[in-house]
Enzyme design. Structure first.
Site, short mmCIF file in Angstrom:
data_model
loop_
_atom_site.label_atom_id
_atom_site.label_comp_id
_atom_site.label_asym_id
_atom_site.label_seq_id
_atom_site.Cartn_x
_atom_site.Cartn_y
_atom_site.Cartn_z
CG ASP A 1 7.48 -7.04 10.95
OD1 ASP A 1 8.60 -7.56 10.94
OD2 ASP A 1 6.92 -6.49 10.11
N GLY B 1 0.80 -1.08 0.08
CA GLY B 1 0.15 0.01 -0.09
C GLY B 1 1.00 1.19 -0.18
#
Length: 894
Positions: free
Chosen positions: A136, A28
């Site tokens: 992450d 995105g």
């Protein structure tokens, strides 16, 4: 936004005004936006959803995330689901990510790393106390605000959403930061929040060394090593550069046993992060980003000193405006017609996505893999499935399945059309046991294929005129370029890219559409296709053929090789030349100006274009380089803006900040003699193989990362001289065999025997021959069991066992009356080049189809990947400047 909503369906533009795009990720775009009610700035990630993706599972996570409020965590404002786009609204961090920052500044200082590590640990301590994991942590997910505050991003709701979307696009990039227990979750039995602490240690190394450990390895290889019992945690490479405290901090964070690994609370007590660290350290870093001091980050190349001889950055073609006498061969060039070269079955695909992420009319030319939808149907699964690893699969298995999903390991074909000999292969008899069977796809007949030369050209055998065309899995190669006579031609109404030669190829187009029904409706909607590229006018409907056209006169470069590339933004097509003086380019859409521009100042002996990536053997040490082509062109423009007093050729290629460093050495590839690239038609894998002095390296193309990555390093006594170096794809083997020589056959009906190295073996294991090697100038795999071998004045077409292929449609031997130097395979013939010309011979009859001879000129084929490029020099002065030609159509062919 009303806090009662978890996923708003209202129009987000009623609440936010988009100001500008500030980033683009694998799933995105990120925009800087302003809240129209409060004036507060926000960062909005806009993700385009694919049909069938359901984010109901994250709604509960969104509600939970509203409770996470901490100075070191990016504030979450809310999410919108509007049409097929998901909008995630977050706190705006104007300083950018640490990854973006170190790409400009180079490595962070030790104190800056300590400050960032402390702030990261504080954010993790808060998350862990709330019973949450980040999952992450890495430089790309640690952000700075304009005033130096450190914020953790992409966790919680973003991590959950990223998890679903990453299954299709970005998942493969994460293993380098993952803890060993995550990689081996199936054996270890799950993991907890301590995996975040491992990632803190890896990120500290990343900030110090500009990449995480093992980043040069293929992700699957890195994961495999992490699961080994003898895996040793990584360390900082430079022992002297960093303090003992920093080394110990990394050692503690990278404790292999998670039960002994310290928690965030414990690591916050480490002396490395308890020293006096203020926000001014981050502000200094941001100042360095905004005002980069080039002298502080020079990264000079000690192996490649600056060129001893000054070479021009721009080279103009001579006699551009003067009518000069043509050579005898140039007159003939305009009269002899050639069919275009065609793609061979083992040639890597060249996909050209447009700005929307979809393929336009060029898809019919370059796109040969099946669509994602086909793959999903084939494997009976969509993009759903477990991402987090407490499920039943290990990470290694999940990544392997993801590679399947993307077509890296996919679509085995039935071999019903193989000769009986191939089922009793002497070559296969020496191959280790086959891999476990992979899913099979719908069978598509293969009998029509064959192909071409060492520079990855192609041949797909087509029937002679009047014969019905048969279906084929591999579409025709792009038609040759057609050059404007005086100025660029504005391309408006292009013909269908499959209409190569009138009715015959029209039927081929129809049959291709039948086999690719998923793309048919999209093609039917396009009444006027977009042009393939500028400099490539549409192919004429009638079969007029193509001929050699001059594109440059009086080139002073000592050129070794040539390829071509289409800029995805401008659609201009460029020739790219590898020469002693460096890498140069020529824009085929600006032949009215006709000048070459230097892209890279190092000597280049081999190059290959893969999407927007240029691979080359470059420099004094003959090392493999990977170049980002759009960045390389931007870099060249930057060099043109430098003062005249600073010659561009004297600047080391990485004197600018790392942000502009678009050329990188591939590790462990020094003294590379030769390279080759191949696609495995059984799996879709694309491989690059390099011959070093005493070993062979095998790299695999990783699509999400758009780069070749190391998977095998095989010690092997390289023949000297190394005359032959090609890859051969064999059935049921994951990796191709590497052919390093050809000898006379010993078995019954065996005319040649391939001397190969087998990367599939667990040992350095290769064929041995007691017969002398033959004088082979060329070997290329046309089809799965069809190989073209060029011996002196003869071309033999054999199978994988070295036996002649017999067919009513194909001559097994083609003979020429000269020593063959190089070849290009055309639709129905082989074009062989020799010192003073070229000759084409029919695959079917061995009859001469084209011939050009000129004893006053010396010819040399420079490349045939997409575009056939030819060089000629005067015989009486072989060191004189050369003329350059390409196989192209004519403006008057309409």
């Amino acid at each position: 936004m009303n806090p009662g909503f978890d996923l708003s369906r209202r129009n987000p533009q009623e609440d936010f005004e988009l100001i500008q795009r500030i980033g683009s990720g694998t799933y995105g775009d990120v925009y800087k936006a302003r809240n129209v009610n409060t004036g507060e700035l926000a960062a909005i990630k806009v993700i385009k959803l694919e049909p069938g993706e359901d984010f109901a599972v994250v709604q509960q996570e969104i509600i939970m995330m509203k409770d996470c409020k901490h100075p070191n965590i990016v504030a979450y404002f809310g999410s919108y689901l509007r049409r097929d786009k998901l909008w995630i609204c977050m706190e705006f961090c104007g300083g950018g990510s640490l990854q973006d920052i170190y790409h400009v500044t180079g490595p962070l200082s030790e104190l800056q790393i300590a400050y960032v590590s402390r702030e990261t640990l504080q954010g993790l301590y808060y998350l862990h106390s709330k019973g949450k994991m980040h999952r992450d942590i890495k430089g790309a997910n640690i952000l700075l605000t304009d005033n130096g505050h450190v914020k953790l991003a992409d966790f919680g709701v973003s991590a959950q959403i990223t998890a679903t979307i990453a299954k299709r696009k970005s998942f493969i990039g994460t293993p380098y930061w993952m803890a060993p227990e995550v990689a081996a979750v199936e054996r270890k039995g799950g993991y907890n929040q301590l995996c975040d602490l491992w990632a803190v240690g890896i990120t500290a190394i990343e900030l110090a060394e500009l990449q995480p450990p093992m980043f040069d390895l293929h992700p699957m290889r890195a994961l495999f090593l992490m699961t080994k019992s003898n895996f040793q945690p990584p360390k900082l490479k430079d022992k002297m550069k960093w303090s003992n405290s920093f080394h110990h901090f990394v050692k503690m964070a990278l404790t292999k046993n998670p039960k002994k690994r310290p928690t965030a609370e414990k690591l916050l007590q480490h002396p490395f992060v308890t020293q006096h660290l203020t926000r001014s350290l981050a502000i200094e870093l941001l100042d360095k980003v905004n005002n980069p001091d080039h002298s502080t980050y020079h990264d000079f190349d000690d192996d490649d000193p600056e060129p001893l001889v000054a070479v021009p950055h721009r080279i103009h073609s001579t006699s551009r405006n003067v009518r000069e006498e043509k050579t005898r061969s140039e007159i003939t060039f305009g009269q002899v017609k050639f069919d275009p070269p065609l793609r061979k079955e083992t040639e890597p695909h060249h996909e050209l996505p447009d700005s929307d992420g979809f393929l336009d009319s060029s898809e019919e030319i370059y796109y040969t893999a099946r669509s994602n939808l086909d793959l999903q149907l084939e494997y009976g699964q969509g993009h759903q499935g477990g991402y987090f690893l407490g499920a039943n699969k290990s990470l290694l298995k999940s990544v392997e399945e993801e590679l399947h999903q993307r077509g890296h390991v996919a679509h085995l074909e039935d071999d019903e059309g193989d000769d009986d000999e191939s089922k009793h292969s002497t070559l296969k008899a020496k191959i280790p046991p086959p891999l476990p069977p992979k899913p099979k796809s719908i069978f598509i007949p293969q009998e029509m294929h064959s192909t071409e030369d060492e520079n990855q050209g192609t041949i797909k055998r087509c029937p002679m005129s009047g014969s019905p065309a048969k279906p084929s899995q591999v579409p025709p190669r792009p038609p040759p370029p057609r050059l404007p006579p005086h100025k660029p031609v504005a391309l408006g109404n292009g013909m269908s890219s499959f209409q190569l030669n009138g009715e015959r190829d029209g039927s081929l187009c129809q049959q291709q559409n039948e086999h690719r029904g998923t793309n048919l409706s999209r093609k039917e909607k396009k009444d006027v296709p977009k042009p393939i590229s500028n400099g490539l006018p549409p192919t004429p409907k009638v079969h007029m053929g193509a001929c050699f056209s001059k594109v440059f006169n009086g080139c002073p470069l000592k050129i070794h090789c040539a390829s071509s590339w289409i800029n995805p933004d401008t659609r201009d097509q460029y020739l790219i030349f590898g020469a002693e003086e460096g890498i140069y380019t020529l824009n085929l859409n600006e032949l009215h100006e006709t000048s070459m521009e230097q892209l890279f100042p190092r000597r280049c002996t081999w190059l290959y274009v893969m999407n927007n990536c240029l691979l080359s053997i470059s420099g004094k040490a003959s090392q493999l380089y990977s170049h980002n082509l759009p960045g390389l062109f931007d870099y060249a423009r930057q060099m043109q803006k430098l003062p005249v007093a600073i010659p561009a050729h004297k600047l080391p290629d990485r004197i600018l900040p790392r942000k502009f460093s678009v050329s990188a050495k591939i590790p462990e590839t020094k003294w590379c003699q030769k390279c080759c690239v191949v696609r495995n038609p059984y799996t879709g894998h694309k491989y690059l193989c390099g011959a070093l002095q005493t070993s062979i390296v095998l790299l695999e193309w990783v699509e999400p990362m758009q780069k070749f990555m190391l998977i095998k390093h095989i010690d092997f006594p390289i023949p000297c001289p190394l005359r032959m170096f090609e890859m051969l794809v064999v059935p049921e083997q994951e990796y191709p065999l590497v052919c390093v020589g050809v000898s006379r056959g010993r078995d019954f009906n065996q005319v040649v025997r391939f001397e190969t190295v087998n990367p599939n073996s667990t040992s350095s294991w290769f064929t041995e021959s007691d017969t002398p090697q033959t004088n082979v100038t060329h070997v290329t795999q046309l089809e799965r069991d069809t190989i073209l071998v060029c011996l002196d004045c003869c071309i033999k077409i054999v199978n994988l066992q070295g036996r002649l292929k017999s067919s009513r449609k194909l001559s097994s031997e083609l003979t020429f009356d000269f020593q063959i130097e190089s070849i290009v395979c055309l639709q129905d013939s082989v074009l062989a080049f020799w010192k003073h010309g070229m000759q084409g011979r029919s695959f079917r009859s061995n009859e001469v189809t084209q011939e050009i001879s000129d004893s006053t000129r010396i010819f040399r084929l420079l490349g045939s990947d997409r575009v056939v490029v030819l060089e000629s020099r005067p015989t009486d002065n072989p060191t004189a400047n050369s003329n350059l030609y390409i196989l192209a159509g004519h403006e008057n062919s309409y």
